[in-house]
Motif scaffolding. Structure first.
Motif, PDB file in Angstrom:
ATOM      1  N   LYS A   1     -88.730  -1.345  14.879  1.00  0.00           N
ATOM      2  CA  LYS A   1     -88.640  -1.075  14.213  1.00  0.00           C
ATOM      3  C   LYS A   1     -87.970  -2.090  13.041  1.00  0.00           C
ATOM      4  N   ILE A   2     -87.915  -2.952  13.474  1.00  0.00           N
ATOM      5  CA  ILE A   2     -87.166  -3.947  13.064  1.00  0.00           C
ATOM      6  C   ILE A   2     -87.749  -4.993  11.520  1.00  0.00           C
ATOM      7  N   PHE A   3     -88.824  -4.670  11.606  1.00  0.00           N
ATOM      8  CA  PHE A   3     -89.265  -5.273   9.964  1.00  0.00           C
ATOM      9  C   PHE A   3     -89.483  -4.157   9.081  1.00  0.00           C
TER      10      PHE A   3
ATOM     11  N   ASN B   1     -82.049 -16.319  12.301  1.00  0.00           N
ATOM     12  CA  ASN B   1     -82.466 -15.217  13.388  1.00  0.00           C
ATOM     13  C   ASN B   1     -82.068 -15.430  14.540  1.00  0.00           C
ATOM     14  N   ALA B   2     -83.318 -16.177  15.707  1.00  0.00           N
ATOM     15  CA  ALA B   2     -83.342 -16.910  16.243  1.00  0.00           C
ATOM     16  C   ALA B   2     -81.621 -17.418  16.285  1.00  0.00           C
ATOM     17  N   VAL B   3     -81.049 -18.414  16.201  1.00  0.00           N
ATOM     18  CA  VAL B   3     -79.919 -19.005  16.194  1.00  0.00           C
ATOM     19  C   VAL B   3     -78.435 -18.111  15.937  1.00  0.00           C
ATOM     20  N   LYS B   4     -78.813 -17.113  15.095  1.00  0.00           N
ATOM     21  CA  LYS B   4     -77.945 -16.130  15.538  1.00  0.00           C
ATOM     22  C   LYS B   4     -77.625 -15.244  16.294  1.00  0.00           C
ATOM     23  N   TYR B   5     -78.988 -14.760  16.790  1.00  0.00           N
ATOM     24  CA  TYR B   5     -78.908 -14.049  18.134  1.00  0.00           C
ATOM     25  C   TYR B   5     -79.027 -14.345  19.487  1.00  0.00           C
ATOM     26  N   SER B   6     -78.489 -15.353  19.873  1.00  0.00           N
ATOM     27  CA  SER B   6     -78.599 -16.327  21.049  1.00  0.00           C
ATOM     28  C   SER B   6     -76.956 -17.489  20.423  1.00  0.00           C
TER      29      SER B   6
ATOM     30  N   GLY C   1     -82.142 -15.857  23.024  1.00  0.00           N
ATOM     31  CA  GLY C   1     -81.140 -14.595  23.233  1.00  0.00           C
ATOM     32  C   GLY C   1     -80.927 -13.294  23.784  1.00  0.00           C
ATOM     33  N   ILE C   2     -80.040 -12.524  22.861  1.00  0.00           N
ATOM     34  CA  ILE C   2     -80.085 -10.962  23.555  1.00  0.00           C
ATOM     35  C   ILE C   2     -81.266 -10.048  23.486  1.00  0.00           C
ATOM     36  N   GLY C   3     -82.019 -10.463  22.240  1.00  0.00           N
ATOM     37  CA  GLY C   3     -83.171  -9.526  22.816  1.00  0.00           C
ATOM     38  C   GLY C   3     -83.412  -8.605  21.682  1.00  0.00           C
TER      39      GLY C   3
ATOM     40  N   GLU D   1     -73.898 -10.944  11.170  1.00  0.00           N
ATOM     41  CA  GLU D   1     -73.506 -10.606  10.120  1.00  0.00           C
ATOM     42  C   GLU D   1     -74.893 -10.685   9.465  1.00  0.00           C
ATOM     43  N   GLY D   2     -75.283  -8.916   8.881  1.00  0.00           N
ATOM     44  CA  GLY D   2     -76.409  -9.580   8.032  1.00  0.00           C
ATOM     45  C   GLY D   2     -76.890  -8.770   7.586  1.00  0.00           C
ATOM     46  N   THR D   3     -78.216  -8.311   6.530  1.00  0.00           N
ATOM     47  CA  THR D   3     -78.007  -7.067   5.804  1.00  0.00           C
ATOM     48  C   THR D   3     -79.245  -6.479   6.378  1.00  0.00           C
ATOM     49  N   GLY D   4     -79.964  -6.759   6.984  1.00  0.00           N
ATOM     50  CA  GLY D   4     -82.061  -6.304   7.717  1.00  0.00           C
ATOM     51  C   GLY D   4     -82.635  -6.389   7.018  1.00  0.00           C
ATOM     52  N   LEU D   5     -82.431  -7.404   5.577  1.00  0.00           N
ATOM     53  CA  LEU D   5     -83.760  -7.179   4.775  1.00  0.00           C
ATOM     54  C   LEU D   5     -84.691  -8.467   5.273  1.00  0.00           C
ATOM     55  N   GLY D   6     -83.729  -9.785   6.129  1.00  0.00           N
ATOM     56  CA  GLY D   6     -84.350 -10.627   6.524  1.00  0.00           C
ATOM     57  C   GLY D   6     -85.742 -10.369   6.993  1.00  0.00           C
ATOM     58  N   LEU D   7     -86.200  -9.477   7.936  1.00  0.00           N
ATOM     59  CA  LEU D   7     -87.098  -9.730   8.588  1.00  0.00           C
ATOM     60  C   LEU D   7     -88.281  -8.947   7.626  1.00  0.00           C
TER      61      LEU D   7
ATOM     62  N   MET E   1     -83.693  -2.689   6.029  1.00  0.00           N
ATOM     63  CA  MET E   1     -82.402  -2.425   6.329  1.00  0.00           C
ATOM     64  C   MET E   1     -82.263  -1.669   8.055  1.00  0.00           C
ATOM     65  N   TYR E   2     -83.330  -2.393   9.021  1.00  0.00           N
ATOM     66  CA  TYR E   2     -83.470  -1.865  10.118  1.00  0.00           C
ATOM     67  C   TYR E   2     -82.453  -3.333  10.877  1.00  0.00           C
ATOM     68  N   ARG E   3     -81.155  -2.337  11.388  1.00  0.00           N
ATOM     69  CA  ARG E   3     -81.092  -3.793  12.499  1.00  0.00           C
ATOM     70  C   ARG E   3     -80.794  -3.276  13.682  1.00  0.00           C
ATOM     71  N   ALA E   4     -80.983  -3.738  14.869  1.00  0.00           N
ATOM     72  CA  ALA E   4     -80.540  -3.211  15.841  1.00  0.00           C
ATOM     73  C   ALA E   4     -79.285  -2.616  16.929  1.00  0.00           C
ATOM     74  N   LYS E   5     -79.424  -2.555  17.935  1.00  0.00           N
ATOM     75  CA  LYS E   5     -77.554  -1.976  17.968  1.00  0.00           C
ATOM     76  C   LYS E   5     -77.004  -3.337  18.495  1.00  0.00           C
ATOM     77  N   THR E   6     -78.469  -4.156  19.241  1.00  0.00           N
ATOM     78  CA  THR E   6     -77.320  -5.216  20.009  1.00  0.00           C
ATOM     79  C   THR E   6     -76.992  -6.428  18.841  1.00  0.00           C
ATOM     80  N   SER E   7     -77.344  -6.606  17.879  1.00  0.00           N
ATOM     81  CA  SER E   7     -77.076  -6.771  17.051  1.00  0.00           C
ATOM     82  C   SER E   7     -75.765  -6.426  16.395  1.00  0.00           C
ATOM     83  N   LEU E   8     -75.115  -5.355  16.476  1.00  0.00           N
ATOM     84  CA  LEU E   8     -74.338  -5.087  15.593  1.00  0.00           C
ATOM     85  C   LEU E   8     -72.542  -5.417  16.041  1.00  0.00           C
TER      86      LEU E   8
ATOM     87  N   GLY F   1     -85.407 -13.054  25.252  1.00  0.00           N
ATOM     88  CA  GLY F   1     -85.256 -13.949  24.012  1.00  0.00           C
ATOM     89  C   GLY F   1     -86.062 -13.238  23.434  1.00  0.00           C
ATOM     90  N   SER F   2     -86.484 -13.775  22.538  1.00  0.00           N
ATOM     91  CA  SER F   2     -87.233 -13.003  21.653  1.00  0.00           C
ATOM     92  C   SER F   2     -88.185 -14.152  21.101  1.00  0.00           C
ATOM     93  N   THR F   3     -89.257 -14.068  21.082  1.00  0.00           N
ATOM     94  CA  THR F   3     -90.126 -14.543  19.825  1.00  0.00           C
ATOM     95  C   THR F   3     -90.644 -14.318  18.667  1.00  0.00           C
TER      96      THR F   3
HETATM   97  P1  ADP Z   1     -80.338  -9.256  10.086  1.00  0.00           P
HETATM   98  O1  ADP Z   1     -79.966  -9.400   8.230  1.00  0.00           O
HETATM   99  O2  ADP Z   1     -79.919  -8.001  10.234  1.00  0.00           O
HETATM  100  O3  ADP Z   1     -80.621 -10.341  11.226  1.00  0.00           O
HETATM  101  P2  ADP Z   1     -83.716  -9.406   9.650  1.00  0.00           P
HETATM  102  O4  ADP Z   1     -84.066  -8.137   8.695  1.00  0.00           O
HETATM  103  O5  ADP Z   1     -83.262 -10.657   9.791  1.00  0.00           O
HETATM  104  O6  ADP Z   1     -81.997  -8.961   9.418  1.00  0.00           O
HETATM  105  O7  ADP Z   1     -83.337  -8.669  11.433  1.00  0.00           O
HETATM  106  C1  ADP Z   1     -83.706  -7.462  11.484  1.00  0.00           C
HETATM  107  C2  ADP Z   1     -82.681  -6.861  12.816  1.00  0.00           C
HETATM  108  O8  ADP Z   1     -83.765  -7.319  13.966  1.00  0.00           O
HETATM  109  C3  ADP Z   1     -81.854  -7.762  13.583  1.00  0.00           C
HETATM  110  O9  ADP Z   1     -80.627  -6.560  12.969  1.00  0.00           O
HETATM  111  C4  ADP Z   1     -81.410  -7.965  14.441  1.00  0.00           C
HETATM  112  O10 ADP Z   1     -81.148  -6.822  15.379  1.00  0.00           O
HETATM  113  C5  ADP Z   1     -83.159  -7.679  15.283  1.00  0.00           C
HETATM  114  N1  ADP Z   1     -83.549  -8.752  15.562  1.00  0.00           N
HETATM  115  C6  ADP Z   1     -84.442  -9.954  14.446  1.00  0.00           C
HETATM  116  N2  ADP Z   1     -84.146 -11.297  14.524  1.00  0.00           N
HETATM  117  C7  ADP Z   1     -84.094 -10.915  16.448  1.00  0.00           C
HETATM  118  C8  ADP Z   1     -83.319 -12.119  17.635  1.00  0.00           C
HETATM  119  N3  ADP Z   1     -84.349 -13.268  17.113  1.00  0.00           N
HETATM  120  N4  ADP Z   1     -83.320 -11.828  18.769  1.00  0.00           N
HETATM  121  C9  ADP Z   1     -82.662 -10.694  18.410  1.00  0.00           C
HETATM  122  N5  ADP Z   1     -82.942  -9.943  17.641  1.00  0.00           N
HETATM  123  C10 ADP Z   1     -83.440 -10.305  15.724  1.00  0.00           C
END
Ligand code: ADP
Length: 689
Positions: free
Chosen positions: A631-633, A591-596, A621-623, A648-654, A636-643, A677-679
């Motif tokens: 809501k990110i946990f 995720n950290a790599v993907k969103y930065s 990254g984008i934060g 790509e993603g399913t919102g299942l990882g977290l 299947m929730y995905r933040a708008k910024t990540s769309l 950025g995010s931690t």
């Molecule tokens: P995804 O498959 O979308 O990455 P995750 O469950 O891993 O699904 O993450 C859910 C959402 O949380 C992501 O869609 C993204 O919006 C946000 N997110 C997770 N990690 C980060 C991060 N390091 N920086 C910014 N946004 C993040």
């Protein structure tokens, strides 16, 4: 011859002289004889006088021996004359008196007449008090004779003693009497002071009572024979009369006619000594004919020697008004409470209802009179009783406490209703003295809420399912398209592919299959976690090893990022499933790599905190926005910024990461600032089992 003549002459003159001398001598002899005779006569005379004298007279010679004692002397001393004459005077001196007697005798002999009182010794041995005087006989000198006079003063002494005694007695009596008189005087004085005090107290008390009576807020009157004999100034403002206007008027004329018989009867009975209630309310006439409500407090006193009625009259107009207002207000509140939709009950310290408003019948199905005296907990569902009791105890703990609760209560028809209660502790309020319980039936509201919630959940689920389907289908379709495309192309007999090309396409097919397999694995994990069927294989695990391996793999996947690892010198082993922890770490790093952006840094660090170890993965990254962060946990929730298309993603990882960390007894959280950025951190307990 001449000489001879002279001698003759001389001789003749001498002779003549001698003759004259002889003649003179002869005269003198005669004179002396005459004197002697005269002396004797005189002596005799004195002796017989002395002998006959009443006072004792004695003579003693130069040796101190008696040479003369008269009768009185012998009488006084009890001796015969012969017994005394020739004896030394010490015979009549008591032993103790000898030195003094010697002294007196010596002084008298020296020519110093002595006088005084002395105690002589009677022949019988007893003392005889005498008055004495003593002078020297003849010419004074050491050995001069003495004459003494003694006078028996026994009688005088006795008389004197008697006199003294009488005087002493008298004095004593006088002293006694004086004392008595003084005592009596003292008593009298004390009595007088007392009387003065009493009079003053009486005066003060009288003044005090007069003051009290005159200043009293109440009207005070004395009634005797139905006539007003005394009234204080309050009559002016209470009844509009001057005091002198009502004196000697009949009591009855001042009382409202309809109440006159009762008041007069009570008055008569009271004065007759009967037991009549002293306090009652009645109505008085004022001078102007209007009436005033009063409270009377009457009692019998003695006035001018005869019984009279002491009447204290209080104006209760204001009180009556207040009572009326109170009554009305009370009625108003009662009406409000009794008609309120909510039920109200008052519980005592034992939880027993001492009041229940009629609404209880609608809410609990029992009439309020049946509820009173009942322990309300009995109406509560058995499963909710402990909570009810707990809240009741909590509310009872301190005055003013407010406790709310929701319980199921049995309705008379056997159905359970949901009742919401608010209990307020008014134990300190004397009007309540208990717990005020407001309660309302929220069954319908609850049902509606539940339904709404269910509908909301269904909607959400539909939405999620839609999202899932959309995501999953996309995620499925992409690799499937790759697989199908390459496979189809490779199957074409007409085309002859280079070996390299064939290899690359086959690799892409394998990669797509791996992606598919991962997606399916994720979907399975989510459903296992949600069903509580994910089993962990926990062993003592070296976190640093996992992190090191994860990073070296990640570096291969993310060649454009700097991935940094910061480990503490010592890290205790955690009791964890190494595969699952690796899965969590991979997910967060990805995720950290993907969103930065490219060229930015991803830092993985570990620290000890309390009884656990915290792993943090920070990116530049984008934060995530503050609204989306909670809501990110969610599944299947995905933040708008990540769309953005590339992410790509399913919102299942977290969701999976949270499920896994929590299954280890840990916690996961995300801190983020948009565009900075995010931690993402998680902790694992060291002593977790
Ligand atoms: P995804 O498959 O979308 O990455 P995750 O469950 O891993 O699904 O993450 C859910 C959402 O949380 C992501 O869609 C993204 O919006 C946000 N997110 C997770 N990690 C980060 C991060 N390091 N920086 C910014 N946004 C993040």
């Amino acid at each position: 011859m001449a000489g001879q003549g002279k001698i003759k002459e001389e001789l003749l003159s001498e002779l003549a002289q001698l003759r004259r001398q002889i003649t003179r001598l002869q005269h003198a002899e005669t004179e002396r004889r005459q004197v002697k005779i005269a002396l004797r006569e005189s002596e005799d005379k004195y002796e017989s006088i002395a002998r006959a004298a009443i006072e004792g007279i004695y003579h003693a010679d130069g040796e101190g021996r008696f040479v003369f004692v008269n009768d009185a002397c012998t009488r006084i001393l009890g001796y015969d004359r012969d017994e005394l004459l020739g004896k030394h005077y010490s015979i009549i001196i008591p032993e103790a008196g000898i030195p003094m007697a010697t002294e007196i005798t010596r002084a008298a002999a020296q020519g110093d007449p002595q006088k005084g009182e002395f105690i002589l010794k009677h022949k019988q041995g007893h003392g005889v008090p005498v008055h004495f005087s003593m002078v020297a006989l003849g010419s004074p000198g050491e050995r001069a004779g003495l004459t003494g006079i003694i006078q028996d003063i026994t009688e005088r002494k006795r008389a004197e003693e008697a006199l003294q005694k009488a005087r002493d007695e008298l004095e004593m009596r006088v002293a006694e009497r004086t004392m008595e008189l003084e005592l009596a005087n003292e008593e009298l004085r004390a009595e007088m002071v007392e009387r003065e005090d009493a009079e003053r107290a009486l005066r003060e008390s009288e003044e005090k009572y007069r003051n009290v009576v005159e200043r009293a807020n109440d009207m005070v009157a004395i009634v005797q024979d139905n006539l007003i004999k005394f009234v204080n100034q309050r009559v002016v403002d209470m009844a509009g009369y001057a005091p002198e206007e009502v004196i000697c008027t009949a009591l009855s004329q001042h009382i409202a006619p309809e109440e006159r018989p009762v008041v007069m009867e009570r008055y008569a009975r009271r004065v007759a000594g009967e037991d009549v209630p002293p306090r009652y309310e009645t109505t008085l006439f004022r001078k102007d004919g209007t009436t005033v409500d009063v409270e009377i407090n009457a009692g019998v006193i003695m006035y001018e020697g005869r019984p009279a009625d002491l009447v204290i009259v209080r104006d209760i107009t204001e009180r009556k008004k207040a009572e009326k207002a109170l009554r009305e207000s009370e009625e108003r509140f009662r009406a409000l409470i009794e008609n309120a939709f909510e039920g109200i009950a008052i519980l005592n310290a034992d939880g027993i209802a001492v009041y229940a408003s009629p609404a209880i019948e609608r809410i609990a199905g029992i009439p309020s009179e049946e509820a009173v005296g009942k322990r309300l907990i009995e109406l509560v569902h058995p499963d909710d009783r402990a909570r009810f009791q707990e809240n009741f105890t909590l509310a009872m703990r301190e005055p003013g406490a407010l406790v709310t609760g929701t319980y199921r209560a049995l309705y008379a028809n056997g159905r359970w209703h949901v009742v919401e209660t608010t209990a307020r502790n008014l134990i300190d309020d004397p009007k309540i003295g208990g717990l005020v319980l407001n309660f309302r039936d929220i069954t319908e509201r609850r049902e509606a809420e539940e339904k709404a919630k269910e509908a909301e959940m269904l909607k959400e689920m539909c939405q999620l399912r839609g999202d899932l389907l959309a995501n999953v289908s996309h995620e499925l379709r992409t690799p499937l398209t790759t697989i199908k495309g390459y496979a189809t192309a490779l199957m074409d007999d007409e085309i002859r592919f280079e070996r390299d090309v064939v290899k690359r396409r086959l690799e892409s097919i394998v990669e797509a299959c791996d992606g598919l397999s991962e997606l399916v694995g994720n979907l399975l994990d989510v459903s296992r976690l949600e069903a509580g069927m994910l089993w962990l294989n926990r062993v003592p695990t070296d976190l640093s090893k996992i992190l090191r391996e994860a990073i070296s793999q990640a570096r291969i996947r993310a060649l454009d990022h700097r991935i940094v690892l910061r480990l503490p010198e010592e890290l205790p082993a955690v009791n964890a499933d190494p595969k699952r922890i690796r899965q969590v770490v991979d997910n967060i790093i990805d995720n950290a790599v993907k969103y930065s952006g490219e060229g930015t840094e991803v830092t993985v660090s570990v620290r000890r905190e309390g009884k656990g170890v915290v792993v943090s993965i920070a990116d530049q990254g984008i934060g995530i926005s503050a609204q989306e962060l909670p809501k990110i946990f969610d599944r299947m929730y995905r933040a708008k910024t990540s769309l953005a298309p590339k992410k790509e993603g399913t919102g299942l990882g977290l969701t999976i990461a949270r499920g896994l960390v929590e299954a280890h007894g840990g916690r996961i959280w995300m801190e983020s600032e948009e565009w900075k950025g995010s931690t993402c951190s998680f902790n694992l307990p060291i002593d977790a089992e």
